[in-house]
Design an enzyme around this catalytic site. Structure first.
Site, short mmCIF file in Angstrom:
data_model
loop_
_atom_site.label_atom_id
_atom_site.label_comp_id
_atom_site.label_asym_id
_atom_site.label_seq_id
_atom_site.Cartn_x
_atom_site.Cartn_y
_atom_site.Cartn_z
N GLU A 215 -67.58 -99.03 103.79
CA GLU A 215 -68.78 -99.86 103.85
C GLU A 215 -69.90 -99.28 102.99
O GLU A 215 -70.20 -98.10 103.03
CB GLU A 215 -69.28 -100.10 105.28
CG GLU A 215 -70.37 -101.18 105.38
CD GLU A 215 -69.95 -102.51 104.72
OE1 GLU A 215 -70.14 -102.64 103.49
OE2 GLU A 215 -69.44 -103.38 105.43
N ASP A 291 -68.04 -107.61 105.35
CA ASP A 291 -69.05 -108.67 105.51
C ASP A 291 -68.54 -110.02 105.00
O ASP A 291 -69.31 -110.91 104.72
CB ASP A 291 -70.34 -108.28 104.78
CG ASP A 291 -70.14 -108.07 103.29
OD1 ASP A 291 -68.99 -108.19 102.80
OD2 ASP A 291 -71.14 -107.81 102.59
#
Length: 463
Positions: A215, A291
């Site tokens: 991430e 996401d």
């Protein structure tokens, strides 16, 4: 190869699967996904589910027997004359961590597209099967899992991928991600990434690379940007592994068809705030970022996630099991000829039997005008309106832009085609590639000869 002795593919599949190997090493699978084979010797349930477009009916596709290969014939029968998508990839671990259509997220709305069930044909020790072909916009996810590592808990994972199908989009991942489908900060993911994007970290050469999506960064090692020991890889079938524990993680990879694993990185967490300790959330993603970034492409055949940090000996034994499974390109000689870049089929417009009709790409639907037979002498034939015609370089042309047409079969060199290991199909006299004009993906885009340059608009699968 350490940790295992390879036996015949059939015996190996019957004796144990990769999740049996992980369990023996003390790091059991907590998710096991495959559309090609059982990942436990005793597994006899469904591998995946397909939905056909003609009537929206659903069908689970299982194995031919416990511990065996996918029952591809069941899919072929169910999807005959129409198209099918993969709706569920079942978790074989018993924890219920099934992958389904990904919802929207912070980076892109959803739900995501589902994979065409026929675009990634393969064989395992001669047994026909299908992988999961992820075109940009396609994604699978489970935000409500059981047993997947959270926080800084240790875990391992592997995926078998098509090492020739990738791009620079974000992000072709398989692994641990956010349960909200939003970017919740550094260290909230731990997933295998494959592709050649260089926005974050990268490895040696032009790519693609196996890296870790943690991430807000794709990492090839401890350094936030570059690891010279993470090489460009190009195996047709790629074993990719990532594992992580408190302030320790590793990347390993190898050829899924032969040989062992190489370690591209093993050491401390990235030297950037937020990754030590980790903050993993325990969702599972395939083909997308945490996401729901969904600009990437790739092909997935099988993969698992474990509880605990696997030893190298265990991973080496898993690699031996993978090699023994016998992944190879589809041996089909008749079927649709599908373009890698478009996901669409080589098509004779309106099923015309008129000599000189230029071929095109069109949405796959299983019609006779999209069914090609590769003959022993290198022709590609199609039966349209009662006539058998050959794929033909118009007027014997060999220049860029030569139309690729259908013509009565005459044995000419301009009707001979070579299938190559990189997915290209080349005209024998010209050496030029079967090419979708302008790399377009729209229905009715014409097909031509063009100099080979490595684009996905020049790559095809028959099956």
């Amino acid at each position: 190869m350490a940790g295992a002795t390879a036996t015949s593919g059939v015996a190996q599949a019957a004796a144990q699967g990769p999740c049996d190997v992980y369990a023996a090493g003390g790091t059991p699978c907590v998710a096991a996904h495959s559309t090609t084979r059982a990942l436990y010797a005793g597994y006899g349930g469904p591998l995946y589910q397909v939905r056909r477009s003609s009537d929206q009916a659903l069908r689970d596709i299982g194995v031919q027997g416990a511990g065996g290969y996918a029952d591809a014939a069941a899919q072929d029968s169910f999807c005959a004359g129409t198209s099918c998508v993969i709706t569920v990839i079942y978790d074989q671990s018993g924890k219920g961590n099934h992958l389904t259509q990904a919802p929207g997220g912070g980076a892109a709305s959803g739900p995501d597209n589902l994979a065409d069930a026929t675009l990634a044909p393969t064989t395992l020790n001669g047994h026909r099967a299908y992988g999961v072909y992820v075109a940009p916009g396609t994604g699978y996810r489970d935000n409500h899992t059981s047993g997947i590592a959270t926080g800084d808990q240790p875990e391992g994972m592997y995926a078998i991928l098509d090492g020739t199908h990738y791009n620079g989009g974000c992000c072709f991942d398989y692994g641990n991600a956010e349960t909200s489908s939003n970017d919740t900060g550094n260290g909230h993911m731990e997933a295998i990434y494959f592709g050649n994007i260089k926005v974050w970290g990268y490895g040696a050469g032009p790519g693609p690379w196996v890296m870790a999506d943690l991430e807000n960064g794709l990492f090839s090692g401890e350094n936030a940007r570059y690891n010279a020991n993470d090489p460009t890889v190009s195996h047709r079938y790629l074993s990719a592994m990532v594992k992580g524990a408190p302030n320790q993680w590793a990347i390993r990879a190898g050829d899924a068809q032969s040989g062992g694993l190489s370690t591209f990185y093993s050491g401390p967490r990235p030297n950037v705030a937020g990754y030590n300790p980790m903050h993993k959330e325990g969702a599972i993603i395939l083909g997308i970022g945490g996401d729901n970034s969904k600009g990437a492409q790739g092909t997935f055949y099988e993969g698992v996630m474990t509880s605990g940090y696997p030893s190298e000996a265990t991973e080496n034994a898993v690699q031996a099991n993978i090699v023994a499974a016998g992944y190879a390109n589809s041996s089909a000689t008749t079927g649709a000829l599908r373009g890698t870049g478009s996901g669409k089929c080589l098509d004779v417009p309106n099923a015309s039997a008129t000599a000189g009709t230029q071929t095109q790409i069109y949405t796959c639907w299983g019609g006779a005008n999209q069914t090609w037979t590769r003959t022993a002498d290198g022709q590609l034939t199609v039966n349209v309106s009662g006539s058998t015609l050959c794929l033909d370089a118009s007027s014997g042309g060999t220049a860029d832009g030569t139309k690729v047409v259908t013509w009565p079969c005459n044995g000419g060199a301009n009707q001979k085609w070579q299938f190559n290991s990189d997915g290209t199909v080349t005209g024998v006299p010209s050496g030029r590639c079967l090419d979708v004009a302008g790399a377009a993906v729209a229905d009715s885009t014409p097909v031509q000869l063009w100099s080979c340059w490595g684009g996905d608009n020049q790559k095809w699968t028959l099956g």
